[in-house]
Scaffold this active site. Structure first.
Site, mmCIF file in Angstrom:
data_model
loop_
_atom_site.group_PDB
_atom_site.id
_atom_site.type_symbol
_atom_site.label_atom_id
_atom_site.label_comp_id
_atom_site.label_asym_id
_atom_site.label_seq_id
_atom_site.Cartn_x
_atom_site.Cartn_y
_atom_site.Cartn_z
ATOM 1 N N LYS A 209 -51.570 -6.324 -27.939
ATOM 2 C CA LYS A 209 -52.674 -7.077 -28.538
ATOM 3 C C LYS A 209 -53.200 -8.110 -27.532
ATOM 4 C CE LYS A 209 -53.472 -10.187 -32.396
ATOM 5 N NZ LYS A 209 -52.925 -10.795 -33.598
ATOM 6 N N GLU A 215 -42.836 -7.800 -20.973
ATOM 7 C CA GLU A 215 -42.153 -6.502 -20.974
ATOM 8 C C GLU A 215 -43.166 -5.362 -20.836
ATOM 9 O OE1 GLU A 215 -41.719 -8.943 -23.127
ATOM 10 O OE2 GLU A 215 -39.688 -8.982 -23.952
ATOM 11 N N GLY A 270 -49.642 -8.557 -35.125
ATOM 12 C CA GLY A 270 -49.000 -7.444 -34.421
ATOM 13 C C GLY A 270 -48.164 -6.567 -35.342
ATOM 14 N N ARG A 271 -47.347 -7.198 -36.200
ATOM 15 C CA ARG A 271 -46.443 -6.421 -37.065
ATOM 16 C C ARG A 271 -47.161 -5.787 -38.250
ATOM 17 N NH1 ARG A 271 -45.488 -11.672 -36.659
ATOM 18 N NH2 ARG A 271 -45.673 -13.044 -38.473
ATOM 19 N N GLU A 356 -39.782 -11.585 -38.735
ATOM 20 C CA GLU A 356 -40.752 -12.321 -37.921
ATOM 21 C C GLU A 356 -41.773 -13.003 -38.846
ATOM 22 O OE1 GLU A 356 -43.679 -10.698 -34.807
ATOM 23 O OE2 GLU A 356 -41.964 -11.207 -33.555
ATOM 24 N N HIS A 387 -20.469 6.021 -43.577
ATOM 25 C CA HIS A 387 -19.252 6.173 -42.778
ATOM 26 C C HIS A 387 -19.147 5.068 -41.737
ATOM 27 C CE1 HIS A 387 -18.535 10.056 -44.671
ATOM 28 N NE2 HIS A 387 -19.865 10.119 -44.692
ATOM 29 N N LYS A 489 -39.423 -16.959 -24.530
ATOM 30 C CA LYS A 489 -40.300 -16.357 -23.514
ATOM 31 C C LYS A 489 -40.518 -17.330 -22.360
ATOM 32 C CE LYS A 489 -43.366 -13.770 -26.617
ATOM 33 N NZ LYS A 489 -44.759 -13.668 -27.052
HETATM 34 O O1 F6P Z 1 -43.124 -11.909 -29.131
HETATM 35 C C1 F6P Z 1 -43.387 -11.441 -30.395
HETATM 36 C C2 F6P Z 1 -44.670 -10.732 -30.419
HETATM 37 O O2 F6P Z 1 -45.675 -11.670 -30.261
HETATM 38 C C3 F6P Z 1 -44.862 -9.931 -31.683
HETATM 39 O O3 F6P Z 1 -45.349 -10.682 -32.716
HETATM 40 C C4 F6P Z 1 -45.767 -8.865 -31.211
HETATM 41 O O4 F6P Z 1 -45.778 -7.787 -32.095
HETATM 42 C C5 F6P Z 1 -45.177 -8.541 -29.869
HETATM 43 O O5 F6P Z 1 -44.781 -9.792 -29.364
HETATM 44 C C6 F6P Z 1 -46.071 -7.832 -28.898
HETATM 45 O O6 F6P Z 1 -47.229 -8.545 -28.618
HETATM 46 P P1 F6P Z 1 -48.451 -7.849 -27.872
HETATM 47 O O7 F6P Z 1 -48.950 -6.752 -28.735
HETATM 48 O O8 F6P Z 1 -49.468 -8.933 -27.689
HETATM 49 O O9 F6P Z 1 -47.947 -7.320 -26.560
#
Ligand code: F6P
Length: 523
Positions: A209, A215, A270-271, A356, A387, A489
């Site tokens: 987003k 990452e 995002g979620r 979250e 199990h 972060k």
């Molecule tokens: O760090 C958490 C977060 O901000 C989530 O809320 C989000 O889904 C994820 O990182 C990824 O964010 P982006 O889509 O901006 O890479």
């Protein structure tokens, strides 16, 4: 007189009535409730669309539900629901509307006064054209070969939703492409997936987003380098990449042309974004027609959520039952137990959605809460979970309310196993030897449905989204921000900087010692 140390919630009449009622209910066994009420199973079950919710195996009576519904009314759940659907900025800390419901809306204009539907329709059309082209093998890579492997690079909401749905709906996937997901900062995640891909035929979808997530950008850079090295030219990047983002500028700097960028907006968290272009890998796997069925299922749940009375409203009931145990029985966790291998990613998806969203300790007025908010959500796919950890569910010292998710068709005896588990949790069993005794009286909801199809998955995911919303309203917290992920972060950036003296000055002794060891082991 109001006790000033209490929040509005715990000082409220509805809360106190529930506390008093819990004292009476705490000693009552569900066996007794079933014996008293022969029609209990029917009384405490509800159907919405194709989902059947049986909530009779809970430590509740009609009075409990009336008191819980009173709590929801006191919190003005109906008013907040209307505000969300009207596009008001209910995400106050970020001053944003919360309109993921628009992503599955079919209305011509929605919401009134701030119509986002032209954007939504345009994005859906873009997704359709692109996913059709990929599936039809009309989209070619740098050397003219059709793209046969799709790798989604994203994390959190840009990964968990499409990953979960692609897995859940694998039987509906008829694309010639294999669809993979890479999320972890550990480069071995990407490396492993790349062993199953050829540079000439691979399409990377970079889903972020913000297009700033470390990452995702790190993995995208590694993927880019792998591609450029193999294909020998920077011009190979554009035909092998697409992006899903609000940040077109950053995507362009990466080398992805605007026509390969699929939109997202700040009014989608995002979620909550899997209904948007973030669902592109799902649309590629199952086709846009089936993706539209997913949206239709979610829309059906939205309609139910908006129109059903609180007492017969599935997401509201799930929310209230959760609050009953979290806030009045002190339950600290909640287990999600899907009985279908295809749903194995669902617990992880719901962990982000619930924790979250509602993992907050300060209310909407900035006051520290004096009540528990979201419990730890955990779980695993049944029957494997039986199990692994069900011993604890049956005889452990924790009260763990469970959700059993039970698709009926094509899951063998998994469904019977799910029902056996919830029956055992309810009734328990007496035995002469203490170790063989099961107390029972352990609550669970059963959500049963015929098929694991796109429509049902849409209903199911929207059901949990609205459950989370209702709980957030009752707890008086903002479910739509996530400031709690920022500090870690920032510190990770500090630790990654080259200037070790500056890092040491900024950090604590434990972390500095560990960093020194880390550097020495690495070298
Ligand atoms: O760090 C958490 C977060 O901000 C989530 O809320 C989000 O889904 C994820 O990182 C990824 O964010 P982006 O889509 O901006 O890479």
């Amino acid at each position: 007189m109001n006790n000033p140390t209490k929040t509005k919630l715990t000082g409220s009449a509805a809360w106190k009535a529930l506390q008093a009622h819990q004292a009476a209910m705490a000693t009552l066994h569900m066996r007794e409730l079933f014996a008293r009420e022969p029609r209990r199973a029917r009384k405490f079950s509800l159907e919405a669309g194709g989902l059947l919710l049986d909530y009779s195996k809970h430590r509740i009576t009609a009075e409990t539900l009336a008191l819980l519904a009173g709590l929801a009314r006191q919190a003005d759940v109906e008013g907040w629901r209307a505000r969300m659907f009207a596009g008001e900025h209910i995400n106050a800390s970020e001053d944003r509307a919360v309109l993921h419901v628009a992503l599955r809306a079919s209305a011509q204009a929605f919401p009134a006064g701030a119509d986002v539907m032209p954007l939504v329709r345009q994005a859906r059309a873009g997704m359709r054209a692109f996913s059709d082209a990929v599936r039809g093998e009309r989209l070619q890579g740098h050397t003219g070969k059709p793209l046969r492997t799709v790798i989604n690079i994203g994390i959190g909401g840009s990964d968990l939703g499409p990953r979960m749905l692609t897995q859940a709906l694998w039987r509906h996937a008829d694309a010639p492409q294999a669809v993979h997901f890479v999320s972890n900062a550990d480069p071995q995640d990407l490396a492993h997936v790349l062993t199953q891909a050829q540079p000439e035929t691979t399409l990377f979808v970079v889903a972020s987003k913000t297009f700033t997530t470390v990452e995702t950008l790190g993995n995208a850079q590694l993927a880019r380098a792998w591609l450029v090295q193999a294909l020998g030219s920077e011009t190979a990047v554009n035909p092998h990449f697409a992006a899903v983002t609000t940040n077109l500028k950053a995507a362009a700097e990466f080398g992805i042309a605007p026509e390969r960028c699929f939109p997202l907006w700040d009014w989608v968290g995002g979620r909550y974004s899997v209904w948007s272009s973030v669902g592109l890998p799902v649309a590629i796997a199952i086709g846009m027609d089936r993706f539209e069925q997913l949206l239709a299922g979610a829309r059906a749940m939205d309609e139910h959520f908006v129109s059903a009375p609180l007492e017969a409203n599935m997401p509201v009931l799930l929310a209230l039952l959760g609050i009953w145990y979290t806030n009045f029985f002190g339950a600290e966790t909640h287990a999600v137990l899907p009985y279908a291998e295809a749903l194995r990613e669902l617990p992880a998806y719901l962990q982000q959605l619930e924790m979250e969203s509602n993992g907050k300790g300060v209310d909407r007025d900035g006051q520290a809460v004096d009540y528990a908010t979201v419990p730890v959500v955990w779980g695993a796919v049944g029957t494997n979970s039986q199990h692994a950890f069900h011993q604890m569910l049956h005889q452990g010292t924790h009260l763990v309310p469970c959700d059993f998710l039970v698709p009926v068709a094509d899951t063998g005896t998994a469904a019977e196993n799910a029902l056996a588990q919830s029956a055992a949790l309810l009734a328990g069993r007496d035995a002469a030897q203490a170790q063989r005794r099961f107390d029972g009286n352990r609550p669970s909801s059963t959500i049963m449905f015929k098929n694991l199809d796109p429509y049902t998955m849409g209903q199911l995911v929207a059901l949990y989204e609205h459950k989370v919303f209702v709980q957030g309203i009752i707890w008086n917290i903002n479910s739509f921000d996530q400031w709690g992920v920022e500090l870690g972060k920032e510190i990770a950036r500090t630790l990654a900087q080259a200037d070790t003296a500056a890092t040491e000055a900024a950090m604590d002794a434990s972390t500095n010692a560990l960093m020194r060891r880390l550097r020495s082991w690495r070298s």
